[in-house]
Motif scaffolding. Structure first.
Motif, PDB file in Angstrom:
ATOM      1  N   GLY A   1       0.769  -1.277   0.224  1.00  0.00           N
ATOM      2  CA  GLY A   1       0.105  -0.178   0.209  1.00  0.00           C
ATOM      3  C   GLY A   1       0.944   1.135  -0.049  1.00  0.00           C
ATOM      4  N   ASN A   2       1.902   1.394   0.753  1.00  0.00           N
ATOM      5  CA  ASN A   2       2.676   2.548   0.823  1.00  0.00           C
ATOM      6  C   ASN A   2       3.510   2.763  -0.303  1.00  0.00           C
ATOM      7  OD1 ASN A   2       2.429   3.372   3.436  1.00  0.00           O
ATOM      8  ND2 ASN A   2       3.759   1.938   4.472  1.00  0.00           N
ATOM      9  N   MET A   3       3.787   1.610  -1.169  1.00  0.00           N
ATOM     10  CA  MET A   3       4.598   1.570  -2.472  1.00  0.00           C
ATOM     11  C   MET A   3       3.470   2.217  -3.432  1.00  0.00           C
ATOM     12  SD  MET A   3       7.726   0.858  -2.128  1.00  0.00           S
ATOM     13  CE  MET A   3       7.534   1.760  -0.468  1.00  0.00           C
ATOM     14  N   VAL A   4       2.229   1.947  -3.506  1.00  0.00           N
ATOM     15  CA  VAL A   4       1.529   2.547  -4.379  1.00  0.00           C
ATOM     16  C   VAL A   4       1.268   3.736  -4.261  1.00  0.00           C
ATOM     17  CG1 VAL A   4      -1.201   2.690  -5.014  1.00  0.00           C
ATOM     18  CG2 VAL A   4       0.077   0.401  -4.681  1.00  0.00           C
TER      19      VAL A   4
ATOM     20  N   LEU B   1      -8.181 -11.464  -6.138  1.00  0.00           N
ATOM     21  CA  LEU B   1      -7.725 -11.402  -7.390  1.00  0.00           C
ATOM     22  C   LEU B   1      -8.258  -9.970  -8.177  1.00  0.00           C
ATOM     23  CD1 LEU B   1      -8.947 -14.957  -8.601  1.00  0.00           C
ATOM     24  CD2 LEU B   1      -6.609 -14.045  -8.273  1.00  0.00           C
ATOM     25  N   ALA B   2      -9.332  -9.404  -7.541  1.00  0.00           N
ATOM     26  CA  ALA B   2      -9.645  -8.020  -8.207  1.00  0.00           C
ATOM     27  C   ALA B   2      -8.658  -7.042  -7.958  1.00  0.00           C
ATOM     28  CB  ALA B   2     -11.167  -7.842  -7.602  1.00  0.00           C
ATOM     29  N   GLY B   3      -8.188  -7.223  -6.438  1.00  0.00           N
ATOM     30  CA  GLY B   3      -7.299  -6.181  -6.164  1.00  0.00           C
ATOM     31  C   GLY B   3      -5.884  -6.314  -6.904  1.00  0.00           C
ATOM     32  N   VAL B   4      -5.352  -7.595  -7.237  1.00  0.00           N
ATOM     33  CA  VAL B   4      -4.312  -7.968  -8.004  1.00  0.00           C
ATOM     34  C   VAL B   4      -4.457  -7.277  -9.446  1.00  0.00           C
ATOM     35  CG1 VAL B   4      -3.214  -9.565  -9.224  1.00  0.00           C
ATOM     36  CG2 VAL B   4      -3.546 -10.086  -6.900  1.00  0.00           C
ATOM     37  N   ALA B   5      -5.680  -7.380  -9.993  1.00  0.00           N
ATOM     38  CA  ALA B   5      -6.015  -6.712 -11.265  1.00  0.00           C
ATOM     39  C   ALA B   5      -6.134  -5.325 -11.215  1.00  0.00           C
ATOM     40  CB  ALA B   5      -7.378  -7.322 -11.859  1.00  0.00           C
ATOM     41  N   TYR B   6      -6.485  -4.652 -10.109  1.00  0.00           N
ATOM     42  CA  TYR B   6      -6.536  -3.409 -10.040  1.00  0.00           C
ATOM     43  C   TYR B   6      -5.138  -2.456  -9.903  1.00  0.00           C
ATOM     44  CZ  TYR B   6      -8.163   1.299  -8.735  1.00  0.00           C
ATOM     45  OH  TYR B   6      -8.360   2.593  -8.435  1.00  0.00           O
ATOM     46  N   VAL B   7      -4.380  -3.325  -9.081  1.00  0.00           N
ATOM     47  CA  VAL B   7      -2.745  -2.885  -8.876  1.00  0.00           C
ATOM     48  C   VAL B   7      -2.192  -2.988 -10.343  1.00  0.00           C
ATOM     49  CG1 VAL B   7      -0.832  -3.132  -7.729  1.00  0.00           C
ATOM     50  CG2 VAL B   7      -2.842  -3.183  -6.592  1.00  0.00           C
ATOM     51  N   ALA B   8      -2.291  -4.253 -11.052  1.00  0.00           N
ATOM     52  CA  ALA B   8      -1.746  -4.588 -12.382  1.00  0.00           C
ATOM     53  C   ALA B   8      -2.211  -3.514 -13.324  1.00  0.00           C
ATOM     54  CB  ALA B   8      -2.154  -5.733 -12.898  1.00  0.00           C
TER      55      ALA B   8
ATOM     56  N   PHE C   1       1.020   3.477 -15.440  1.00  0.00           N
ATOM     57  CA  PHE C   1       2.443   4.276 -15.154  1.00  0.00           C
ATOM     58  C   PHE C   1       3.231   3.843 -16.511  1.00  0.00           C
ATOM     59  CE2 PHE C   1       1.000   5.215 -11.214  1.00  0.00           C
ATOM     60  CZ  PHE C   1       1.915   5.691 -10.370  1.00  0.00           C
ATOM     61  N   LEU C   2       3.378   2.671 -16.744  1.00  0.00           N
ATOM     62  CA  LEU C   2       4.119   2.377 -17.934  1.00  0.00           C
ATOM     63  C   LEU C   2       3.414   2.869 -19.315  1.00  0.00           C
ATOM     64  CD1 LEU C   2       6.264   0.367 -19.058  1.00  0.00           C
ATOM     65  CD2 LEU C   2       4.567  -1.357 -19.671  1.00  0.00           C
ATOM     66  N   GLN C   3       2.299   3.247 -19.510  1.00  0.00           N
ATOM     67  CA  GLN C   3       1.853   3.923 -20.492  1.00  0.00           C
ATOM     68  C   GLN C   3       2.433   5.301 -20.473  1.00  0.00           C
ATOM     69  OE1 GLN C   3       1.233   1.336 -22.787  1.00  0.00           O
ATOM     70  NE2 GLN C   3      -0.374   2.925 -23.593  1.00  0.00           N
TER      71      GLN C   3
ATOM     72  N   ASN D   1       8.562   6.978 -14.269  1.00  0.00           N
ATOM     73  CA  ASN D   1       7.186   6.257 -14.406  1.00  0.00           C
ATOM     74  C   ASN D   1       7.314   4.920 -14.723  1.00  0.00           C
ATOM     75  OD1 ASN D   1       5.182   8.430 -14.018  1.00  0.00           O
ATOM     76  ND2 ASN D   1       5.334   9.496 -15.927  1.00  0.00           N
ATOM     77  N   SER D   2       8.334   4.671 -15.697  1.00  0.00           N
ATOM     78  CA  SER D   2       8.569   2.977 -15.996  1.00  0.00           C
ATOM     79  C   SER D   2       9.375   2.349 -14.741  1.00  0.00           C
ATOM     80  CB  SER D   2       9.642   3.189 -16.856  1.00  0.00           C
ATOM     81  OG  SER D   2       9.194   3.713 -18.367  1.00  0.00           O
ATOM     82  N   VAL D   3       9.998   2.962 -14.113  1.00  0.00           N
ATOM     83  CA  VAL D   3      10.502   2.283 -12.623  1.00  0.00           C
ATOM     84  C   VAL D   3       9.284   1.927 -11.910  1.00  0.00           C
ATOM     85  CG1 VAL D   3      11.706   2.572 -10.769  1.00  0.00           C
ATOM     86  CG2 VAL D   3      12.804   3.133 -12.821  1.00  0.00           C
ATOM     87  N   PHE D   4       8.523   2.832 -11.646  1.00  0.00           N
ATOM     88  CA  PHE D   4       7.339   2.755 -10.739  1.00  0.00           C
ATOM     89  C   PHE D   4       6.233   1.878 -11.366  1.00  0.00           C
ATOM     90  CE2 PHE D   4       8.635   6.489  -8.470  1.00  0.00           C
ATOM     91  CZ  PHE D   4       8.704   5.750  -6.999  1.00  0.00           C
ATOM     92  N   ALA D   5       6.235   1.642 -12.594  1.00  0.00           N
ATOM     93  CA  ALA D   5       5.527   0.651 -13.358  1.00  0.00           C
ATOM     94  C   ALA D   5       5.713  -0.732 -13.112  1.00  0.00           C
ATOM     95  CB  ALA D   5       5.338   0.820 -14.880  1.00  0.00           C
ATOM     96  N   VAL D   6       7.048  -1.033 -13.127  1.00  0.00           N
ATOM     97  CA  VAL D   6       7.841  -2.219 -12.697  1.00  0.00           C
ATOM     98  C   VAL D   6       7.376  -2.538 -11.093  1.00  0.00           C
ATOM     99  CG1 VAL D   6       9.920  -3.449 -12.160  1.00  0.00           C
ATOM    100  CG2 VAL D   6       9.475  -2.299 -14.447  1.00  0.00           C
ATOM    101  N   ILE D   7       7.590  -1.565 -10.224  1.00  0.00           N
ATOM    102  CA  ILE D   7       7.435  -1.732  -8.917  1.00  0.00           C
ATOM    103  C   ILE D   7       6.000  -2.238  -8.531  1.00  0.00           C
ATOM    104  CG2 ILE D   7       7.224  -0.638  -6.711  1.00  0.00           C
ATOM    105  CD1 ILE D   7       9.643   1.307  -7.395  1.00  0.00           C
ATOM    106  N   LEU D   8       5.182  -1.272  -9.100  1.00  0.00           N
ATOM    107  CA  LEU D   8       3.868  -1.646  -8.960  1.00  0.00           C
ATOM    108  C   LEU D   8       3.327  -3.069  -9.667  1.00  0.00           C
ATOM    109  CD1 LEU D   8       1.804   1.676  -9.523  1.00  0.00           C
ATOM    110  CD2 LEU D   8       2.140   0.439  -7.352  1.00  0.00           C
ATOM    111  N   GLY D   9       3.895  -3.416 -10.810  1.00  0.00           N
ATOM    112  CA  GLY D   9       3.823  -4.838 -11.249  1.00  0.00           C
ATOM    113  C   GLY D   9       4.207  -5.931 -10.254  1.00  0.00           C
ATOM    114  N   ALA D  10       5.341  -5.592  -9.591  1.00  0.00           N
ATOM    115  CA  ALA D  10       5.915  -6.572  -8.713  1.00  0.00           C
ATOM    116  C   ALA D  10       4.950  -6.658  -7.445  1.00  0.00           C
ATOM    117  CB  ALA D  10       7.273  -6.018  -8.253  1.00  0.00           C
ATOM    118  N   VAL D  11       4.358  -5.738  -7.157  1.00  0.00           N
ATOM    119  CA  VAL D  11       3.308  -5.337  -5.949  1.00  0.00           C
ATOM    120  C   VAL D  11       2.131  -6.318  -6.320  1.00  0.00           C
ATOM    121  CG1 VAL D  11       1.644  -3.913  -4.781  1.00  0.00           C
ATOM    122  CG2 VAL D  11       3.983  -3.235  -4.990  1.00  0.00           C
TER     123      VAL D  11
END
Length: 203
Positions: free
Chosen positions: A22-25, A76-83, A89-91, A181-191
């Motif tokens: 949550g903090n990372m988001v 699973l909904a939470g996973v999808a939302y963070v993804a 962010f990647l876009q 933005n790309s770095v944080f896209a990777v971080i959120l993907g990892a989350v």
């Protein structure tokens, strides 16, 4: 009551202030959008935190035990939302958009909490440890614990958002904004991946 409240805050401190998902988001949103643009999402998240904490404290956790399928669907909904957040962010990184992007708002912030089943587990654990420790463990005590929990988390998320905002202050150029933005896209993907597999192994 004061001593028990202090013990509760000390119990919550490592959970709230350590670099969890949550903090990372919110650190990522702070870096991308700045503190002001994320404030509505933060308020929405913690308004939902307060409501959900009240519900758990008043017996909602029993419904989770009776409906494990719904709990899994929520995870699973939470996973999808963070993804999906990671994808935005990647876009932004690929298109070059930076701080001019629009925040997710109060409703989006609330959804982050609602779609985070681990929050329900932490809240249930908190009540199992502290509700009976207060002098009068009734509805007023549940309201008090929920308020302390939500405010403590709000302060923690605010601090992490400020950290993200200060990171952006060092990367003002468009090239740096795209990279960040790309770095944080990777971080959120990892989350999102962590949320998925943590639910699978039951931790």
């Amino acid at each position: 009551m004061l001593q028990t409240t202090i013990a509760l805050i000390l119990f919550l401190a490592p959970l709230a202030y350590s670099p969890g998902p949550g903090n990372m988001v919110f650190a990522a949103m702070g870096a991308r959008l700045g503190l002001r643009a994320t404030m509505r999402a933060n308020l929405g998240y913690h308004a939902a935190t307060w409501i959900v904490t009240l519900a758990v404290g008043l017996g909602f956790s029993a419904l989770i035990d009776m409906a494990p399928t719904a709990f899994s669907a929520l995870r699973l909904a939470g996973v999808a939302y963070v993804a999906w957040l990671a994808w935005t962010f990647l876009q932004a990184g690929l298109s070059g958009h930076g701080r001019d992007a629009v925040g997710i708002g109060a409703i989006g912030g609330a959804l982050l909490l609602v779609f985070n089943p681990k929050a329900y587990v932490i809240i249930a654990l908190m009540f199992s440890q502290f509700l009976a420790a207060f002098p009068m463990p009734g509805v007023s005590t549940v309201i008090w614990i929920a308020t302390v929990f939500a405010l403590n988390n709000f302060i923690a998320f605010l601090l992490w958002t400020v950290v993200g905002d200060q990171i952006l202050a060092r990367f003002r150029s468009p090239a740096h904004a795209r990279w960040l933005n790309s770095v944080f896209a990777v971080i959120l993907g990892a989350v999102a991946v962590w949320m998925f597999f943590a639910g699978q192994i039951g931790v």
